[in-house]
Design a protein around this motif. Structure first.
Motif, PDB file in Angstrom:
ATOM      1  N   GLY A   1      -8.116   5.808   4.124  1.00  0.00           N
ATOM      2  CA  GLY A   1      -7.382   5.933   2.876  1.00  0.00           C
ATOM      3  C   GLY A   1      -6.800   4.642   2.367  1.00  0.00           C
TER       4      GLY A   1
ATOM      5  N   THR B   1      -9.768  11.940   1.883  1.00  0.00           N
ATOM      6  CA  THR B   1      -9.734  11.306   0.562  1.00  0.00           C
ATOM      7  C   THR B   1      -8.730  11.996  -0.347  1.00  0.00           C
ATOM      8  OG1 THR B   1     -12.037  10.569   0.728  1.00  0.00           O
ATOM      9  CG2 THR B   1     -11.105  10.755  -1.477  1.00  0.00           C
ATOM     10  N   ALA B   2      -8.727  13.322  -0.344  1.00  0.00           N
ATOM     11  CA  ALA B   2      -7.799  14.061  -1.206  1.00  0.00           C
ATOM     12  C   ALA B   2      -6.355  13.787  -0.825  1.00  0.00           C
ATOM     13  CB  ALA B   2      -8.095  15.558  -1.124  1.00  0.00           C
TER      14      ALA B   2
ATOM     15  N   SER C   1      -5.034  11.204   0.903  1.00  0.00           N
ATOM     16  CA  SER C   1      -4.618   9.817   0.676  1.00  0.00           C
ATOM     17  C   SER C   1      -4.573   9.483  -0.814  1.00  0.00           C
ATOM     18  CB  SER C   1      -5.542   8.844   1.422  1.00  0.00           C
ATOM     19  OG  SER C   1      -6.897   8.994   1.015  1.00  0.00           O
ATOM     20  N   THR C   2      -5.477  10.077  -1.606  1.00  0.00           N
ATOM     21  CA  THR C   2      -5.434   9.848  -3.052  1.00  0.00           C
ATOM     22  C   THR C   2      -4.177  10.469  -3.655  1.00  0.00           C
ATOM     23  OG1 THR C   2      -7.854   9.813  -3.170  1.00  0.00           O
ATOM     24  CG2 THR C   2      -6.661  10.181  -5.227  1.00  0.00           C
ATOM     25  N   PHE C   3      -3.804  11.647  -3.177  1.00  0.00           N
ATOM     26  CA  PHE C   3      -2.558  12.237  -3.637  1.00  0.00           C
ATOM     27  C   PHE C   3      -1.374  11.346  -3.276  1.00  0.00           C
ATOM     28  CE2 PHE C   3       1.238  14.762  -2.708  1.00  0.00           C
ATOM     29  CZ  PHE C   3       1.470  15.333  -3.950  1.00  0.00           C
TER      30      PHE C   3
ATOM     31  N   ARG D   1      -1.374   8.228  -3.017  1.00  0.00           N
ATOM     32  CA  ARG D   1      -1.436   7.014  -3.846  1.00  0.00           C
ATOM     33  C   ARG D   1      -1.042   7.287  -5.295  1.00  0.00           C
ATOM     34  NH1 ARG D   1      -4.125   2.590  -2.643  1.00  0.00           N
ATOM     35  NH2 ARG D   1      -5.226   3.720  -0.993  1.00  0.00           N
ATOM     36  N   THR D   2      -1.542   8.413  -5.856  1.00  0.00           N
ATOM     37  CA  THR D   2      -1.427   8.622  -7.300  1.00  0.00           C
ATOM     38  C   THR D   2      -0.722   9.914  -7.709  1.00  0.00           C
ATOM     39  OG1 THR D   2      -3.529   9.817  -7.489  1.00  0.00           O
ATOM     40  CG2 THR D   2      -3.619   7.401  -7.577  1.00  0.00           C
TER      41      THR D   2
ATOM     42  N   ASP E   1      -2.374  12.746  -7.601  1.00  0.00           N
ATOM     43  CA  ASP E   1      -3.480  13.591  -8.060  1.00  0.00           C
ATOM     44  C   ASP E   1      -4.563  13.603  -6.981  1.00  0.00           C
ATOM     45  OD1 ASP E   1      -5.587  14.888  -9.250  1.00  0.00           O
ATOM     46  OD2 ASP E   1      -5.687  13.602 -11.010  1.00  0.00           O
ATOM     47  N   PRO E   2      -4.745  14.724  -6.251  1.00  0.00           N
ATOM     48  CA  PRO E   2      -5.736  14.764  -5.172  1.00  0.00           C
ATOM     49  C   PRO E   2      -7.168  14.962  -5.655  1.00  0.00           C
ATOM     50  CG  PRO E   2      -4.669  16.879  -5.341  1.00  0.00           C
ATOM     51  CD  PRO E   2      -3.993  15.987  -6.359  1.00  0.00           C
ATOM     52  N   GLY E   3      -7.353  15.200  -6.958  1.00  0.00           N
ATOM     53  CA  GLY E   3      -8.706  15.342  -7.475  1.00  0.00           C
ATOM     54  C   GLY E   3      -9.009  16.681  -8.104  1.00  0.00           C
TER      55      GLY E   3
ATOM     56  N   ARG F   1       0.817  -1.208   0.000  1.00  0.00           N
ATOM     57  CA  ARG F   1       0.000   0.000   0.000  1.00  0.00           C
ATOM     58  C   ARG F   1       0.853   1.261   0.000  1.00  0.00           C
ATOM     59  NH1 ARG F   1      -2.601  -3.868   2.936  1.00  0.00           N
ATOM     60  NH2 ARG F   1      -4.863  -4.072   2.634  1.00  0.00           N
TER      61      ARG F   1
END
Length: 513
Positions: free
Chosen positions: A125, A446-447, A449-451, A453-454, A456-458, A95
């Motif tokens: 996340g 979410t923003a 943890s997504t950042f 991960r990828t 890109d926070p959205g 992860r």
């Protein structure tokens, strides 16, 4: 009683504990030798292995520090503090890893609950969360290179060196906890965000993380060596010793008392030109460039950034009578601002602040300036420099009008961690009064943890000159600095370090003895 869960670090076997709502935590893992005795003011050394299974169910001590009103009454502080904690959904898998660096003006802070509790972010996340302890105050940022000779050439920015040691441990071990060592995001708030900025500029930290999140980053608060050397000389004088070697025999309580005496309490007196305090030093070796200088040179371009600040960073100080809330005269306020940003910018900024808040006190105007100067503008300048050099930066502004405190300094951190409404959070009653807290917390978690991960926070990355700053808690997007003051800040001078730290009145140089 919680069940235990096992894994193995390079030093040996560990027994952590499972958490009631899922996942597990491994606490108090040493990532370096204890910095005590002859290692007290020395760079961190690799941790030693242990025999058998080490109990990793209890958190270690926070760094030695003076009392903090936000610190729990049962908090344990000690020089032996170089430990880290890992929250993981499962020790198996691969992860994203989010490594948190706490703030506290480089004088206080903790990597342990309740202030730092990674379990909700871990679950929300689906990430591995790491927190670690680094040395603060004089024990972490005393620069002995100017008073100790060649033997002390490495004893500078020890707190930053601790951070690199922790990240090296993560790189070597996190796969054994279900984390991906090739997908590490460092994130921090306030002094922790400044630390992230410094790590971006440090050669020793290259390759240890893939992404970086800076929350209210005072990345311009980097001290010149001459300032740090005078501060070190004053500390030795205050505790009554002639040479750094003698500090090892001084009780840590005396060092902590001395470190508080020789720096001002007021934030402006610490961070504006002529100020001094504990924090990163532009020493040329451990930290060869400031974060903004590194971004301008393209050194940070390969690391995507999530960076932003809070709308009313310093205004809570007025409500609570904190340092910086003493009403200045209008003339004194103008002189202070002019000394920091230049005469033209000072006139323009004061006019803009007064136009926006005609009934504001001089205290409020000063706090508005300090919040912008220390946090909002450095975040904007860092993002701009990083983007112009070819990097990617996603920008945000926290603007939630929470009861009493509003969008002031640090109020977004509990929302990102998801512990804003837990019983052990002293600010939980305020968050619970604001009806949007739960939804805003989910959105921010979410923003972030997504950042991690990828990358890109959205929302769209920053493009210079556009209104692309994502707003949390109000309508957006917006520009930063805001339109009302952007032209004023364009007139401002921005020294790369905090220059010209003044000596404590009455303090004598150790060399004068």
């Amino acid at each position: 009683m919680s069940d235990t869960v096992s894994t193995a670090a390079q030093q040996g076997e560990l027994a952590g504990r499972t958490l009631g709502d899922g996942g597990s935590v491994f606490a108090g893992i040493p990532f370096a030798e204890p910095p005590v005795g002859p290692l007290l003011l020395r760079p961190p050394r690799p941790p030693r292995p242990w025999q058998g299974v080490r109990d990793a169910t209890a958190f270690g001590a926070s760094p030695a520090q003076n009392p903090d009103p936000w610190s729990p009454p049962d908090a344990v502080h000690d020089e032996d503090c170089l430990h880290l904690n890992v929250w993981t959904p499962d020790v198996h898998g691969r992860r994203p890893v989010m490594v948190w660096i706490y703030g506290g003006a480089f004088e206080s802070g903790s990597a342990v609950p309740p202030g730092t509790d990674g379990q909700w972010l871990m679950r929300g996340g689906d990430v591995v969360v790491v927190s670690f302890t680094y040395r603060v105050g004089a024990l972490g940022f005393l620069d002995l290179t100017g008073v100790g000779g060649e033997d002390w050439s490495g004893s500078v920015n020890l707190g930053l060196q601790d951070q690199v040691a922790a990240l090296r441990w993560v790189r070597r071990n996190i796969a054994r906890f279900g984390g991906d060592p090739d997908n590490v995001c460092v994130f921090g708030g306030s002094a922790g965000a400044s630390s992230v900025g410094c790590l971006l500029a440090m050669p020793s930290a290259r390759g240890l993380f893939r992404r970086a999140t800076l929350m209210s980053p005072p990345v311009a608060r980097i001290y010149a060596p001459a300032t740090a050397h005078r501060l070190a000389a004053d500390l030795l004088d205050t505790v009554g010793v002639h040479h750094p070697e003698q500090l090892v025999d001084v009780p840590v309580e005396e060092i902590l008392a001395a470190q508080a005496k020789i720096v001002p309490a007021d934030m402006g007196a610490r961070a504006l030109p002529g100020g001094r305090s504990w924090g990163p030093v532009l020493d040329g070796a451990v930290l060869p460039r400031t974060p903004v200088q590194a971004a301008e040179a393209g050194d940070t371009a390969d690391v995507p950034l999530l960076i932003g600040a809070n709308r009313d960073e310093m205004l809570a100080a007025e409500a609570f009578g904190q340092p910086g809330a003493t009403p200045p005269t209008t003339g004194a306020l103008h002189d202070e601002i002019a000394g920091a940003v230049g005469e033209a910018a000072a006139r323009s900024l004061l006019n803009a602040y007064r136009a926006a808040e005609p009934d504001a006190t001089t205290t409020r105007l000063r706090l508005r300036f300090l919040g912008d100067h220390l946090y909002r503008v450095p975040a904007a300048r860092m993002a701009e420099a990083h983007t112009r050099a070819g990097g990617t930066a996603h920008r945000y502004l926290f603007a939630a009008d929470l009861p009493s405190l509003g969008p002031s300094h640090g109020m977004e951190m509990s929302l990102v961690f998801g512990n804003h409404d837990t019983d052990d959070n002293p600010l939980a009653p305020l968050y619970r009064q604001w009806p949007g807290s739960a939804a805003l917390g989910r959105r921010m978690m979410t923003a972030w943890s997504t950042f991690a991960r990828t990358g890109d926070p959205g929302w769209a990355p920053h493009t210079p000159g556009t209104a692309d700053v994502q707003v949390f808690g109000a309508h957006g997007p917006v520009t930063e600095p805001p339109a009302a003051t952007a032209a004023s800040w364009q007139l401002a001078t921005h020294p790369p370090t905090v220059p010209g730290g003044r000596r404590t009145p009455g303090a004598a140089r150790s060399a004068d003895r």
